[in-house]
Design an enzyme around this catalytic site. Structure first.
Site, mmCIF file in Angstrom:
data_model
loop_
_atom_site.group_PDB
_atom_site.id
_atom_site.type_symbol
_atom_site.label_atom_id
_atom_site.label_comp_id
_atom_site.label_asym_id
_atom_site.label_seq_id
_atom_site.Cartn_x
_atom_site.Cartn_y
_atom_site.Cartn_z
ATOM 1 N N TYR A 70 -2.002 0.232 10.835
ATOM 2 C CA TYR A 70 -1.970 -0.182 9.421
ATOM 3 C C TYR A 70 -0.633 0.191 8.791
ATOM 4 O O TYR A 70 -0.019 -0.607 8.073
ATOM 5 C CB TYR A 70 -3.118 0.488 8.677
ATOM 6 C CG TYR A 70 -3.282 0.053 7.232
ATOM 7 C CD1 TYR A 70 -3.829 -1.188 6.906
ATOM 8 C CD2 TYR A 70 -2.917 0.897 6.181
ATOM 9 C CE1 TYR A 70 -4.004 -1.574 5.578
ATOM 10 C CE2 TYR A 70 -3.087 0.523 4.854
ATOM 11 C CZ TYR A 70 -3.632 -0.714 4.556
ATOM 12 O OH TYR A 70 -3.802 -1.096 3.238
ATOM 13 N N SER A 127 0.891 -1.167 0.000
ATOM 14 C CA SER A 127 0.000 0.000 0.000
ATOM 15 C C SER A 127 0.922 1.208 0.000
ATOM 16 O O SER A 127 2.108 1.086 0.348
ATOM 17 C CB SER A 127 -0.836 -0.014 1.284
ATOM 18 O OG SER A 127 -1.345 1.269 1.570
HETATM 19 N N1 LIG Z 1 -8.841 -0.294 -0.704
HETATM 20 C C1 LIG Z 1 -7.797 0.495 -0.633
HETATM 21 O O1 LIG Z 1 -7.910 1.756 -0.662
HETATM 22 C C2 LIG Z 1 -6.406 -0.076 -0.557
HETATM 23 C C3 LIG Z 1 -5.306 0.776 -0.741
HETATM 24 C C4 LIG Z 1 -4.013 0.254 -0.683
HETATM 25 C C5 LIG Z 1 -3.838 -1.113 -0.445
HETATM 26 N N2 LIG Z 1 -4.923 -1.913 -0.262
HETATM 27 C C6 LIG Z 1 -4.666 -3.331 0.000
HETATM 28 O O2 LIG Z 1 -5.341 -4.108 -0.976
HETATM 29 C C7 LIG Z 1 -5.518 -5.440 -0.459
HETATM 30 C C8 LIG Z 1 -6.901 -5.944 -0.801
HETATM 31 O O3 LIG Z 1 -7.864 -5.182 -0.108
HETATM 32 P P1 LIG Z 1 -9.192 -4.629 -0.806
HETATM 33 O O4 LIG Z 1 -9.122 -3.144 -0.733
HETATM 34 O O5 LIG Z 1 -9.413 -5.314 -2.100
HETATM 35 O O6 LIG Z 1 -10.272 -5.077 0.284
HETATM 36 P P2 LIG Z 1 -11.521 -6.104 0.223
HETATM 37 O O7 LIG Z 1 -12.044 -6.139 1.625
HETATM 38 O O8 LIG Z 1 -12.446 -5.728 -0.874
HETATM 39 O O9 LIG Z 1 -10.828 -7.492 -0.106
HETATM 40 C C9 LIG Z 1 -10.129 -8.186 0.893
HETATM 41 C C10 LIG Z 1 -10.575 -9.627 0.940
HETATM 42 O O10 LIG Z 1 -9.838 -10.248 1.995
HETATM 43 C C11 LIG Z 1 -10.713 -11.104 2.724
HETATM 44 N N3 LIG Z 1 -10.214 -11.256 4.086
HETATM 45 C C12 LIG Z 1 -10.131 -10.310 5.052
HETATM 46 N N4 LIG Z 1 -9.666 -10.849 6.193
HETATM 47 C C13 LIG Z 1 -9.429 -12.156 5.938
HETATM 48 C C14 LIG Z 1 -8.958 -13.246 6.719
HETATM 49 N N5 LIG Z 1 -8.634 -13.100 8.006
HETATM 50 N N6 LIG Z 1 -8.841 -14.455 6.124
HETATM 51 C C15 LIG Z 1 -9.180 -14.635 4.822
HETATM 52 N N7 LIG Z 1 -9.658 -13.640 4.051
HETATM 53 C C16 LIG Z 1 -9.772 -12.429 4.600
HETATM 54 C C17 LIG Z 1 -12.067 -10.414 2.674
HETATM 55 O O11 LIG Z 1 -13.133 -11.334 2.887
HETATM 56 C C18 LIG Z 1 -12.060 -9.815 1.273
HETATM 57 O O12 LIG Z 1 -12.641 -10.701 0.351
HETATM 58 C C19 LIG Z 1 -5.172 -5.344 1.034
HETATM 59 O O13 LIG Z 1 -3.870 -5.853 1.229
HETATM 60 C C20 LIG Z 1 -5.198 -3.856 1.319
HETATM 61 O O14 LIG Z 1 -4.373 -3.503 2.398
HETATM 62 C C21 LIG Z 1 -6.190 -1.430 -0.326
#
Ligand SMILES: NC(=O)c1ccc[n+]([C@@H]2O[C@H](COP(=O)([O-])OP(=O)(O)OC[C@H]3O[C@@H](n4cnc5c(N)ncnc54)[C@H](O)[C@@H]3O)[C@@H](O)[C@H]2O)c1
Length: 297
Positions: A177, A164
């Site tokens: 985080y 991130s």
């Molecule tokens: N959304 C943002 O703005 C953003 C920005 C930078 C980085 N990220 C990173 O992107 C990645 C994906 O996140 P996203 O934004 O797509 O979120 P999201 O919540 O849409 O997807 C995350 C998925 O992980 C699953 N999950 C969460 N905890 C879990 C656990 N303990 N065991 C198994 N599955 C689990 C959830 O059910 C979900 O399907 C993460 O690493 C997040 O830190 C997101």
């Protein structure tokens, strides 16, 4: 004579068609944690378009059902928690059982602290919130790497971890985080060293994405979704690249790192795709706004 010319033309056309449909990940098998939603699901869809076969480990039965409805039964799904080694082991076994191999492990499931600052973290919640968030964001990646390592070494595969902007800069979250994503950068470098020369280990560091990212239950944020925040407004005019991304906009970086042929020499590195945190100006985020006019375009 005519017949042989026709056959040659047909063969040439067929070869051109085959070349067109060849993907960067043809014949490769990838396992994605948190692949049922948001960024992970977008990467899964793009990998399929690039010729890969996909397996997913996710804790949400509902999201897994949604993914299977969209992508069909050709994917391998495991419902489980990334905080449990046995769940990663089940996911690796399910992948190998269905596709015969595993080439690419993508650690991606995470939770966010909604920018909760130290001063605002309640004394009784700080310890359980730290444990919960680090268990998902850091231990979850480490355990996945442990479960996948043998298959990846066997196939000269690779690991890719979602970082991130918070892995490099402040204010992409609170201290929980931000520290967890900095830890992921350290994990990438250490595993890249330990797995070389057999397995390449890299990361992708996206900026804000409209997804369903949740928070720690210990802070009462398990049901809160980042979708409830007007991210587009919050980030407007702040970054050199002003476009607001969709999850799929980040998928190309994963394809590049997953492709042996196209990033053979990349290991221990992170592709920052955050709209330009490292290139932000002091007075104004983008220095080239008037470039087309100045160049007479
Ligand atoms: N959304 C943002 O703005 C953003 C920005 C930078 C980085 N990220 C990173 O992107 C990645 C994906 O996140 P996203 O934004 O797509 O979120 P999201 O919540 O849409 O997807 C995350 C998925 O992980 C699953 N999950 C969460 N905890 C879990 C656990 N303990 N065991 C198994 N599955 C689990 C959830 O059910 C979900 O399907 C993460 O690493 C997040 O830190 C997101």
């Amino acid at each position: 004579m005519c017949w042989s010319i026709l056959m040659a033309a047909l063969t040439h056309e067929r070869r051109k068609t085959q070349e067109r449909v060849m993907g960067w990940l043809d014949g490769r098998v990838a396992l994605i944690t948190g692949g049922a939603s948001g960024l992970g699901a977008a990467v899964a869809e793009r990998f399929i378009a690039e010729g890969a076969q996909i397996a997913v480990l996710d804790k949400s039965t509902e999201k897994i059902a949604g993914l299977t409805a969209r992508l069909g039964k050709g994917i391998a799904v495991t419902q489980g928690d990334v905080r449990e080694l046995k769940d990663h082991q089940r996911a690796v076994s399910a992948t190998v059982e269905k596709f015969g191999r595993l080439d690419i492990f993508i650690g991606n499931a995470a939770i966010w602290d909604y920018g909760a600052k130290l001063v605002d973290l309640p004394e009784d919640a700080i310890s359980p919130a730290f444990d919960e968030l680090f268990a998902v964001n850091v231990k979850g990646y480490l355990l996945g790497a442990k479960a996948a390592q043998r298959e990846l070494v066997k196939n000269q595969g690779c690991m890719i971890f979602t970082v991130s902007n918070a892995g490099f800069y402040p204010d992409g979250g609170g201290p929980l985080y931000t520290a967890s994503k900095h830890a992921v950068v350290g994990l990438i470098r250490q595993l890249a060293f330990e797995c070389a020369p057999h397995v390449r280990v890299n990361g992708v560091a996206p900026g804000a994405i409209p997804t369903d990212l949740r928070g720690p239950a210990a802070l009462g944020l398990a049901e809160r979704s980042i979708a409830s925040i007007p991210l587009q407004e919050a980030t407007r005019g702040k970054m050199p690249i002003a476009d607001f991304p969709a999850p799929g906009d980040y998928a190309g970086a994963y394809v590049l790192l997953a492709s042996k042929e196209n990033s053979r020499m990349a290991t221990g590195t992170v592709i920052n795709c955050d709209g330009g945190f490292a290139a932000r100006g002091v007075a104004t985020p983008s220095g080239g706004v008037n470039l087309p006019q100045k160049l007479g375009l």
